[in-house]
Write a protein that holds these residues in place. Structure first.
Motif, PDB file in Angstrom:
ATOM      1  N   LEU A 164       0.757  -1.131   0.066  1.00 49.11           N
ATOM      2  CA  LEU A 164      -0.030   0.062   0.124  1.00 49.11           C
ATOM      3  C   LEU A 164       0.787   1.289   0.004  1.00 49.11           C
ATOM      4  O   LEU A 164       1.856   1.385   0.713  1.00 49.11           O
ATOM      5  N   LEU A 165       0.441   2.368  -0.731  1.00 46.30           N
ATOM      6  CA  LEU A 165       1.073   3.540  -0.841  1.00 46.30           C
ATOM      7  C   LEU A 165       0.853   4.301   0.263  1.00 46.30           C
ATOM      8  O   LEU A 165      -0.567   4.884   0.558  1.00 46.30           O
ATOM      9  N   VAL A 166       1.831   5.017   0.901  1.00 46.43           N
ATOM     10  CA  VAL A 166       1.671   6.057   1.782  1.00 46.43           C
ATOM     11  C   VAL A 166       2.007   7.334   1.607  1.00 46.43           C
ATOM     12  O   VAL A 166       2.792   7.591   0.926  1.00 46.43           O
ATOM     13  N   PHE A 167       1.187   8.466   1.874  1.00 39.49           N
ATOM     14  CA  PHE A 167       1.119   9.714   1.330  1.00 39.49           C
ATOM     15  C   PHE A 167       0.375  10.751   1.976  1.00 39.49           C
ATOM     16  O   PHE A 167      -0.750  10.331   2.711  1.00 39.49           O
ATOM     17  N   PRO A 168       0.840  11.968   2.347  1.00 42.49           N
ATOM     18  CA  PRO A 168       0.042  13.014   2.907  1.00 42.49           C
ATOM     19  C   PRO A 168      -0.842  13.590   2.135  1.00 42.49           C
ATOM     20  O   PRO A 168      -0.853  13.460   0.910  1.00 42.49           O
ATOM     21  N   GLU A 169      -1.815  14.647   2.895  1.00 47.77           N
ATOM     22  CA  GLU A 169      -2.663  15.322   2.099  1.00 47.77           C
ATOM     23  C   GLU A 169      -1.723  16.364   1.244  1.00 47.77           C
ATOM     24  O   GLU A 169      -0.651  16.929   1.569  1.00 47.77           O
ATOM     25  N   LYS A 170      -2.471  16.468  -0.061  1.00 53.40           N
ATOM     26  CA  LYS A 170      -1.589  17.359  -1.164  1.00 53.40           C
ATOM     27  C   LYS A 170      -0.517  16.903  -1.727  1.00 53.40           C
ATOM     28  O   LYS A 170       0.098  17.656  -2.519  1.00 53.40           O
ATOM     29  N   ALA A 171      -0.149  15.712  -1.385  1.00 59.19           N
ATOM     30  CA  ALA A 171       0.999  15.227  -2.278  1.00 59.19           C
ATOM     31  C   ALA A 171       0.709  14.960  -3.831  1.00 59.19           C
ATOM     32  O   ALA A 171      -0.575  14.883  -4.077  1.00 59.19           O
ATOM     33  N   GLU A 172       1.793  14.976  -4.379  1.00 61.80           N
ATOM     34  CA  GLU A 172       1.568  14.727  -6.059  1.00 61.80           C
ATOM     35  C   GLU A 172       1.723  13.206  -6.232  1.00 61.80           C
ATOM     36  O   GLU A 172       3.022  12.854  -6.011  1.00 61.80           O
TER      37      GLU A 172
END
Length: 555
Positions: free
Chosen positions: A507-515
């Motif tokens: 699974l991919l982890v990313f924050p808000e507003k990430a591209e």
């Protein structure tokens, strides 16, 4: 510290063997074998001497001696007997790692302790009992700023001592006059660290107040007013405070052992390396993004070099505070935390710009970092684009566009104009400094293909047409799945810059507003209102799956 970690720290980056007669570069504090360093600098000198001169009347080329690890200018070196002692102790416990007698004699013919390493450098006498210090020089990449004096041992009842005074001529200025700041502070503990940090220092077993996971040695968050302790994932979802819409502020920290202390301040959001007193402790450098996670995304220099960073514009910051000792270390161990409290109270919101927050914690913009082409050994102007390989030289290979065009002509041209392979065949990213040193932005990232289970066929799936990829999207909310390891917070592990501490099972982890880039439709689950479409995409140096509802497409 484990044997593998110790060996990694005592390995020369040039010969990839254990350090022998280690020499430290006083400008950046990286260390290599004395013979390797001497050969490296001599090769730079030979390249400059053999380079063509612009005209017969022009001055001869002058070699620029740079560190093989970080490419910082090296002006002075010193034998490091402390590291030599560590290597000897390591070899005594691991005799199979020692060099042969012939190898030692060969390298001693190139360099002997006390002799010069840089071409033209005079020999220096040293004592085997001398200790390595860096107080006699100022790193060229550090911004010009007056450092406050070191904190003296305190004899009063405050166990944390008296914090050093703020520098008068520094660009890091308090937001209010001292009198006004003191009147608004009220019952704040002044220059002492927050009380809850002192309580956490003597307690090992800790659990997240929201998800109940053990976070003994994990990077964690605590509301300074509510005293609620949570993991960073729950804190990002707003579960770290009794009053989510209040002006309370969170303090990120982590418990460390040997010696036991609490680290506070900024941590890399990819590998969780401590970015406050890391490295040589006097000058910590890290990159910050003012977009990802609503302007709270920090990445260490190693992760950026290896491509484990976002594609937004990053700015380099430097820690110019004196190193902190004792049980509470970092920005919370001094009086900067109370200054940040004033910022929150004065503005009436915690939505403060990243630059303002970093300045409040004692960081300033580091704008003297120059990118150097590893092919022609020339500095790349800040308004020029350049290519970066995340594989060669452990992620420190850069090439100017002039050398790229020359290389492709020599090799017979490049079949794909949108790809930039290096000499070793690795694909390189196209970057820019956006017109000023200490800035990093991705113009064209490396293309990443999805795994085999992701179909690239445009045929429909249960009546739903597949999306033709690859696409780019912006995260409208963060995606924070549970890691595969259930005991990740109970295990003490040393910092490993550039290495991800957790496995999220694809699974991919990313924050808000990430591209998110290179997105393809992977599969769908459920029917009707319960239907969930999963996408595969790439962010911060890794690919993985995530729900489509987390992003909004931009192309």
């Amino acid at each position: 510290m484990s044997t593998s970690v110790m060996e990694k720290e005592l390995t020369c980056s040039i010969c990839t063997d254990l350090l022998y007669d280690p020499v430290t570069f006083l400008d950046c504090l990286h260390t290599n074998c004395g013979s390797c360093a001497k050969a490296w600098f001599q090769s730079l000198s030979n390249n400059a001497a053999n380079a063509p001169v612009a005209s017969s009347s022009a001055a001869p080329n002058v070699a620029k001696y740079t560190c093989p690890v970080c490419r910082a200018t090296v002006r002075a070196t010193k034998h490091n007997p402390t590291l030599q002692s560590l290597v000897e102790d390591f070899v005594a416990r691991n005799p199979d790692k020692d060099r042969t007698k012939e190898e030692k004699e060969a390298v001693r013919k190139i360099y002997t302790p006390g002799s010069g390493v840089l071409p033209g450098e005079t020999s220096r006498q040293f004592s085997s009992s001398s200790s390595f210090t860096s107080s006699s020089f100022v790193p060229p990449s550090a911004p010009t700023v007056a450092l406050p004096p070191r904190r003296q041992a305190s004899t009063n009842a405050n166990p944390w001592g008296t914090p050093p005074p703020r520098p008068q001529n520094s660009r890091i200025q308090p937001p209010h006059p001292p009198q006004a700041r003191e009147s608004r502070r009220g019952s704040l503990p002044g220059s002492s660290p927050p009380p809850f940090l002192s309580a956490l220092f003597n307690t090992t077993e800790q659990s997240c107040a929201h998800c109940q996971k053990r976070i003994d040695f994990a990077t964690r968050c605590c509301c300074a007013q509510c005293n609620i302790l949570t993991c960073c994932a729950c804190a990002r979802e707003g579960h770290c405070c009794r009053e989510p819409n209040s002006n309370h502020y969170l303090i990120v920290h982590r418990l460390r052992l040997n010696p036991r202390h609490i680290q506070t301040g900024w941590f890399c959001d990819v590998c969780e390396t401590w970015c406050d007193n890391s490295g040589n402790e006097t000058n910590a450098y890290f990159w910050a993004c003012e977009i990802c996670d609503n302007g709270s995304w920090v990445v260490c220099r190693t992760c950026v070099s290896k491509g484990n960073a976002c594609t937004h514009e990053l700015k380099l910051y430097s820690n110019q505070r004196p190193p902190t000792r004792g049980p509470i270390r970092g920005s919370m161990g001094q009086n900067y935390w109370s200054i940040y409290t004033d910022l929150v109270r004065n503005s009436g919101t915690t939505n403060i710009s990243l630059n303002t927050r970093l300045n409040a914690f004692g960081y300033i913009r580091a704008m003297s970092l120059q990118i150097q082409c590893d092919n022609c050994v020339e500095a790349i102007p800040p308004d020029h684009s350049y290519l970066h390989c995340t594989e060669c030289l452990d992620g420190h290979w850069d090439m100017c566009m002039n050398c790229w065009y020359t290389m492709t002509e020599q090799l017979g041209g490049n079949d794909e104009e949108s790809s930039f392979p290096c000499r070793a065949g690795h694909q390189m990213a196209l970057l820019t400094q956006n017109g000023e040193y200490g800035t990093h932005r991705t113009i064209q990232d490396i293309r990443h293909d999805p795994p085999d289970y992701v179909s690239r066929s445009p045929s429909s799936d249960n009546g739903w047409p597949r999306m033709l990829g690859p696409k780019t999207a912006v995260a409208i909310k963060g995606h924070w799945p549970e890691p595969q390891e259930s005991n990740v917070g109970t295990v003490w592990r040393p910092d490993a810059p550039g290495e991800r501490p957790r496995d999220y099972g694809g699974l991919l982890v990313f924050p808000e507003k990430a591209e998110i880039t290179d997105i393809w439709v992977a599969f769908t689950e459920g029917d009707g209102l319960d239907r969930v479409e999963y996408l595969w995409g790439w962010y911060s140096g890794i690919g993985g799956l995530f729900p489509r509802e987390c992003v909004e497409f931009t192309d």
